[in-house]
Design an enzyme around this catalytic site. Structure first.
Site, PDB file in Angstrom:
ATOM      1  N   ARG A  78      -0.589  -5.336   4.888  1.00  0.00           N
ATOM      2  CA  ARG A  78       0.063  -4.758   3.869  1.00  0.00           C
ATOM      3  C   ARG A  78       1.191  -4.114   4.235  1.00  0.00           C
ATOM      4  O   ARG A  78       1.236  -3.411   5.245  1.00  0.00           O
ATOM      5  CB  ARG A  78      -0.773  -3.918   2.811  1.00  0.00           C
ATOM      6  CG  ARG A  78      -2.240  -4.582   2.422  1.00  0.00           C
ATOM      7  CD  ARG A  78      -3.053  -3.333   1.979  1.00  0.00           C
ATOM      8  NE  ARG A  78      -3.643  -2.425   2.727  1.00  0.00           N
ATOM      9  CZ  ARG A  78      -4.555  -1.532   2.771  1.00  0.00           C
ATOM     10  NH1 ARG A  78      -5.184  -1.528   1.553  1.00  0.00           N
ATOM     11  NH2 ARG A  78      -4.755  -0.660   3.659  1.00  0.00           N
ATOM     12  N   GLU A 103     -11.470   4.889  -4.535  1.00  0.00           N
ATOM     13  CA  GLU A 103     -11.628   3.435  -4.254  1.00  0.00           C
ATOM     14  C   GLU A 103     -12.271   2.570  -5.333  1.00  0.00           C
ATOM     15  O   GLU A 103     -13.267   3.412  -5.964  1.00  0.00           O
ATOM     16  CB  GLU A 103     -12.433   3.284  -3.113  1.00  0.00           C
ATOM     17  CG  GLU A 103     -11.803   3.503  -1.780  1.00  0.00           C
ATOM     18  CD  GLU A 103     -10.433   3.152  -1.439  1.00  0.00           C
ATOM     19  OE1 GLU A 103     -10.609   2.004  -1.514  1.00  0.00           O
ATOM     20  OE2 GLU A 103      -9.612   4.072  -0.895  1.00  0.00           O
ATOM     21  N   ARG A 150       0.875  -1.217  -0.033  1.00  0.00           N
ATOM     22  CA  ARG A 150       0.031   0.036  -0.007  1.00  0.00           C
ATOM     23  C   ARG A 150       0.856   1.138  -0.047  1.00  0.00           C
ATOM     24  O   ARG A 150       1.805   1.326   0.897  1.00  0.00           O
ATOM     25  CB  ARG A 150      -0.646   0.020   1.372  1.00  0.00           C
ATOM     26  CG  ARG A 150      -1.579   1.263   1.563  1.00  0.00           C
ATOM     27  CD  ARG A 150      -2.868   1.562   0.480  1.00  0.00           C
ATOM     28  NE  ARG A 150      -3.584   2.567   0.950  1.00  0.00           N
ATOM     29  CZ  ARG A 150      -3.302   3.832   0.923  1.00  0.00           C
ATOM     30  NH1 ARG A 150      -2.461   4.164   0.372  1.00  0.00           N
ATOM     31  NH2 ARG A 150      -4.348   4.732   1.114  1.00  0.00           N
TER      32      ARG A 150
END
Length: 189
Positions: free
Chosen positions: A79, A37, A29
């Site tokens: 992440r 999104e 990320r």
């Protein structure tokens, strides 16, 4: 800009404008930014989400990248959090902001490149690049939180909880973005 901290790896899949998978299965990320999104299941992605994803694909998919970590290296989803660099040394995070496809989203303690990202955002805003071409400069009070770098509508429950000493007032959304504040996800100012 130089990058350190992680061996060069190939990006094998771009999830959206700020998330990729590397050849070894690592999910990354991008730090310091946020992009609209994607919602592939319902087909109701946020405005400019596809453009951000497609630009990210053009930049990194199938290419080697180098990651640079900040203070926190993973998020609550597991992440990896990183600044992503191309072979030529350019930071992908900053490129997406400069194109107007991402905005600065600072999360303490990962603030290493905050000033650089704000500079790139101001350049994009001044030129009306990407998302900034339709951002109105219309007045409308917004309350910022100096600790979280988020801004809110005056009636937002989260904004109302901001301690007075952490509050900053903006005349408009434009002013809040110009200073590197990101919108609250609840009140969507």
């Amino acid at each position: 800009l130089s990058s350190t901290g992680y061996a060069r790896q190939e990006v094998v899949r771009v999830v959206d404008g700020d998330t990729v998978f590397l050849k070894d299965g690592t999910c990354v990320r991008y730090l310091g930014i946020d992009t609209p999104e994607m919602d592939d299941e319902s087909g109701h992605s946020e405005w400019m989400a596809k453009e951000a994803r497609d630009a990210n694909k053009r930049l990194v998919e199938g290419r080697p990248v180098k990651l640079e970590y900040d203070q926190e290296q993973r998020d609550g989803h597991g992440r990896h959090l990183a600044y992503v660099f191309l072979a030529n040394g350019e930071m992908v995070n900053a490129l997406l902001v400069r194109m107007g496809l991402a905005y600065v989203m600072s999360v303490r303690p990962n603030l290493k490149y905050r000033d650089l990202l704000i500079d790139r955002q101001r350049e994009a805003m001044a030129e009306g690049a990407g998302r900034w071409k339709s951002l109105s400069k219309a007045q409308g009070l917004r309350i910022g939180n100096r600790r979280s770098y988020r801004f809110h509508r005056p009636d937002c429950p989260f904004g109302k909880k901001t301690l007075k000493e952490n509050q900053i007032r903006f005349r408009s959304r434009f002013d809040a973005f110009w200073e590197g504040y990101a919108p609250c996800r609840r009140c969507r100012p």
